[in-house]
Write a protein that holds these residues in place. Structure first.
Motif, PDB file in Angstrom:
ATOM      1  N   ARG A 123       0.810  -1.231   0.000  1.00  0.00           N
ATOM      2  CA  ARG A 123       0.000   0.000   0.000  1.00  0.00           C
ATOM      3  C   ARG A 123       0.835   1.269   0.000  1.00  0.00           C
ATOM      4  O   ARG A 123       0.351   2.332  -0.420  1.00  0.00           O
ATOM      5  CB  ARG A 123      -0.916   0.010   1.227  1.00  0.00           C
ATOM      6  N   THR A 176       5.276   5.262  -8.159  1.00  0.00           N
ATOM      7  CA  THR A 176       4.583   4.002  -8.435  1.00  0.00           C
ATOM      8  C   THR A 176       5.066   3.309  -9.706  1.00  0.00           C
ATOM      9  O   THR A 176       4.538   2.255 -10.058  1.00  0.00           O
ATOM     10  CB  THR A 176       3.067   4.234  -8.547  1.00  0.00           C
ATOM     11  N   ARG A 201       3.323  -0.296  -9.428  1.00  0.00           N
ATOM     12  CA  ARG A 201       2.171  -0.621  -8.583  1.00  0.00           C
ATOM     13  C   ARG A 201       0.978  -0.911  -9.481  1.00  0.00           C
ATOM     14  O   ARG A 201       0.659  -0.135 -10.367  1.00  0.00           O
ATOM     15  CB  ARG A 201       1.846   0.552  -7.651  1.00  0.00           C
ATOM     16  N   GLU A 202       0.307  -2.024  -9.202  1.00  0.00           N
ATOM     17  CA  GLU A 202      -0.857  -2.416  -9.985  1.00  0.00           C
ATOM     18  C   GLU A 202      -2.016  -2.731  -9.053  1.00  0.00           C
ATOM     19  O   GLU A 202      -1.834  -2.919  -7.848  1.00  0.00           O
ATOM     20  CB  GLU A 202      -0.532  -3.642 -10.850  1.00  0.00           C
ATOM     21  N   ASP A 203      -3.212  -2.791  -9.625  1.00  0.00           N
ATOM     22  CA  ASP A 203      -4.391  -3.148  -8.847  1.00  0.00           C
ATOM     23  C   ASP A 203      -4.458  -4.663  -8.667  1.00  0.00           C
ATOM     24  O   ASP A 203      -4.360  -5.420  -9.638  1.00  0.00           O
ATOM     25  CB  ASP A 203      -5.664  -2.667  -9.539  1.00  0.00           C
ATOM     26  N   ASN A 235      -7.020  -6.173  -6.356  1.00  0.00           N
ATOM     27  CA  ASN A 235      -8.454  -6.458  -6.273  1.00  0.00           C
ATOM     28  C   ASN A 235      -8.722  -7.907  -5.877  1.00  0.00           C
ATOM     29  O   ASN A 235      -9.488  -8.621  -6.519  1.00  0.00           O
ATOM     30  CB  ASN A 235      -9.157  -6.145  -7.606  1.00  0.00           C
ATOM     31  N   ARG A 259      -5.703  -4.315  -2.128  1.00  0.00           N
ATOM     32  CA  ARG A 259      -5.987  -3.354  -3.196  1.00  0.00           C
ATOM     33  C   ARG A 259      -4.864  -3.310  -4.223  1.00  0.00           C
ATOM     34  O   ARG A 259      -5.124  -3.215  -5.425  1.00  0.00           O
ATOM     35  CB  ARG A 259      -6.190  -1.958  -2.603  1.00  0.00           C
ATOM     36  N   TYR A 260      -3.601  -3.369  -3.740  1.00  0.00           N
ATOM     37  CA  TYR A 260      -2.457  -3.192  -4.634  1.00  0.00           C
ATOM     38  C   TYR A 260      -1.550  -4.417  -4.629  1.00  0.00           C
ATOM     39  O   TYR A 260      -1.552  -5.223  -3.701  1.00  0.00           O
ATOM     40  CB  TYR A 260      -1.630  -1.973  -4.224  1.00  0.00           C
ATOM     41  N   THR A 297       1.726  -9.830  -3.666  1.00  0.00           N
ATOM     42  CA  THR A 297       1.140  -9.046  -2.586  1.00  0.00           C
ATOM     43  C   THR A 297       0.895  -9.987  -1.403  1.00  0.00           C
ATOM     44  O   THR A 297       1.147 -11.185  -1.481  1.00  0.00           O
ATOM     45  CB  THR A 297      -0.171  -8.360  -3.022  1.00  0.00           C
TER      46      THR A 297
END
Length: 344
Positions: A57, A63, A95-97, A99, A104-105, A235
Motif C-alpha cells: 500500500r 509508483t 504498482r498495480e491493482d 483487487n 488493493r495493490y 502481494t
C-alpha cells in the motif's frame, strides 16, 4: 428418610477425551498450552508479520520504476521493497491493482517486450537486526500471493529465506543474498503458476545466533525472449513465527506508513531556513520527522525555489533538525520538498 448414592471415582480428563468435539488439531494444542503466552503464540496473537508493507500500500517514492537495480544496485520501489537484476536483464517495477481478498495493490516485476536477456530478476526485503532477533531459534514461514502475466516466461518463481550470523554488520541484499557472504539460504521453487492469484508458502528454521534475515522472490533463469505480459505480481507477503502460514495481518494505514517512515520519509511541505552565515550561503532549518529514523538519514532536496541554487549539502545535526548549505551567493531560504533515507 435420607438416601445416599455412591458412584465410583473417574478421571475427568479421560471422560472429556471421549466426548466428540470439533476442536481440531489447533484446539488440542490450545488445551495443552501451559501459559497465556503459549496460547498467544499458537494463534499468532499480536503483531506477527515481520515484514513491512507486505500488502504494497505504501509507495512514497513513486509508483513506476523503469529497469532499475542493475548489477545488484539499490533500487527501492514500494516502501521497504528493493528490486535487483543482473546487468543485462530488465526489471520494470510498478504498482498495480490486485483487487483480491482485501488486497488493493500489488507489486509487478516485468520484462520489457523484446528483452533478450536470459537472467533472473529479484524483489526482496531485508530485516534489520532488531526485527530479526524475535525470529531466532524458531521456525518461520514466508507466505505470499502471486500471479503471472499471460506471457510470463520461465515456468516458475523461486522464494528464498536467507540469514547471516555476523553481529558486526547490518546490510542489504545482493540479488537474493547478503552482500558480504556468510549466508545460509533456504531456497525453493514454486511451479504451476497461474494468471489467477495463488498463495505460496515457504518454511525454514532460523538459528538462535542469526543477526539478519531477508526474503526474496525471483524469476527463473535461462529465459526466452520477453513478450508482452511477461511479468509476475506479488502481494500479501508475510514472514511469521511458526511452521504454518496464518491469515495475512492487515495493519492500519497509519501504522504501516509509520513503520515504513522509519526507513524513508518524503516531506512535501515547504521547509524555510534562516540565514546564519554570510552572503546568504548558510541556512539552518528545523525539519520535523514523523518517526525516529533507523539511523542518521541521507537527505536530498527534490524541489527548490531557485534553480541556480543547486550546489548544497545537508548536514544532519539531530533527530528533529538539519543544517543545509549553499555553495553560491544565491539567496534561497526555502526548499519545497525533500527526502530522508535511512534504508539498509
Amino acid at each position: 428418610m435420607t438416601v445416599r448414592v455412591n458412584k465410583p471415582a473417574f478421571n475427568l480428563r479421560e471422560k472429556l477425551s471421549e466426548v466428540e468435539r470439533p476442536i481440531g488439531v489447533k484446539g488440542n494444542e490450545l488445551m495443552r498450552a501451559e501459559t497465556a503466552q503459549d496460547a498467544r503464540d499458537l494463534v499468532s496473537a499480536g503483531r506477527k508479520n515481520a515484514l513491512y508493507n507486505g500488502d504494497m500500500r505504501i509507495w512514497q517514492r513513486g509508483t513506476t520504476f523503469g529497469n532499475g537495480g542493475g548489477g545488484g544496485a539499490v533500487n527501492y520501489t514500494a516502501d521497504r521493497w528493493n528490486s535487483t537484476r543482473y546487468a543485462s536483464s530488465e526489471n520494470d517495477v510498478s504498482r498495480e491493482d490486485a483487487n483480491y481478498l482485501g488486497f488493493r495493490y500489488c507489486l509487478r516485476s516485468a520484462r520489457g517486450g523484446g528483452d533478450t536477456a536470459t537472467t533472473a530478476r529479484f524483489v526482496h526485503q531485508v530485516l534489520e537486526q532488531k526485527d530479526t532477533w524475535k525470529l531466532r531459534g524458531k521456525y518461520v514461514t514466508f507466505s505470499f500471493y502471486l500471479r503471472v502475466g499471460s506471457g510470463f516466461s520461465g515456468g516458475l518463481v523461486k522464494s528464498s529465506i536467507t540469514y547471516h550470523t555476523d553481529s558486526a554488520r547490518e546490510e542489504r541484499f545482493y540479488y537474493n543474498q547478503f552482500i558480504n557472504g556468510n549466508n545460509t539460504q533456504s531456497r525453493i521453487e514454486h511451479k504451476s503458476l497461474s494468471t489467477d492469484w495463488q498463495r505460496f508458502t515457504h518454511t525454514t528454521y532460523i538459528p538462535d545466533n542469526a543477526q539478519q534475515v531477508g526474503v526474496s522472490i525471483e524469476s527463473n533463469e535461462n529465459l526466452p525472449n520477453a513478450v508482452s505480459a511477461d511479468y509476475f505480481e506479488m502481494t500479501g507477503c508475510q514472514l511469521e513465527v511458526g511452521r504454518n502460514a496464518t491469515d495475512f495481518e492487515h495493519r492500519s494505514i497509519g501504522e504501516e506508513l509509520a513503520l515504513c517512515q522509519r526507513y524513508f520519509f518524503k516531506k512535501e511541505e515547504p521547509v524555510w531556513g534562516y540565514n546564519i552565515g554570510t552572503n546568504n550561503n548558510y541556512y539552518r532549518a528545523p525539519i520535523d520527522f514523523p518517526v525516529t529514523m533507523r539511523t542518521t538519514p541521507t537527505m536530498s532536496a527534490i524541489s527548490v525555489d531557485t534553480a541556480g541554487a543547486a550546489a548544497y549539502t545537508f548536514q544532519f545535526i539531530g533527530v528533529n533538525g538539519a543544517t543545509y548549505y549553499w555553495n553560491n551567493t544565491t539567496s534561497l531560504a526555502k526548499i519545497n520538498s525533500l527526502t530522508a533515507s535511512a534504508e539498509l
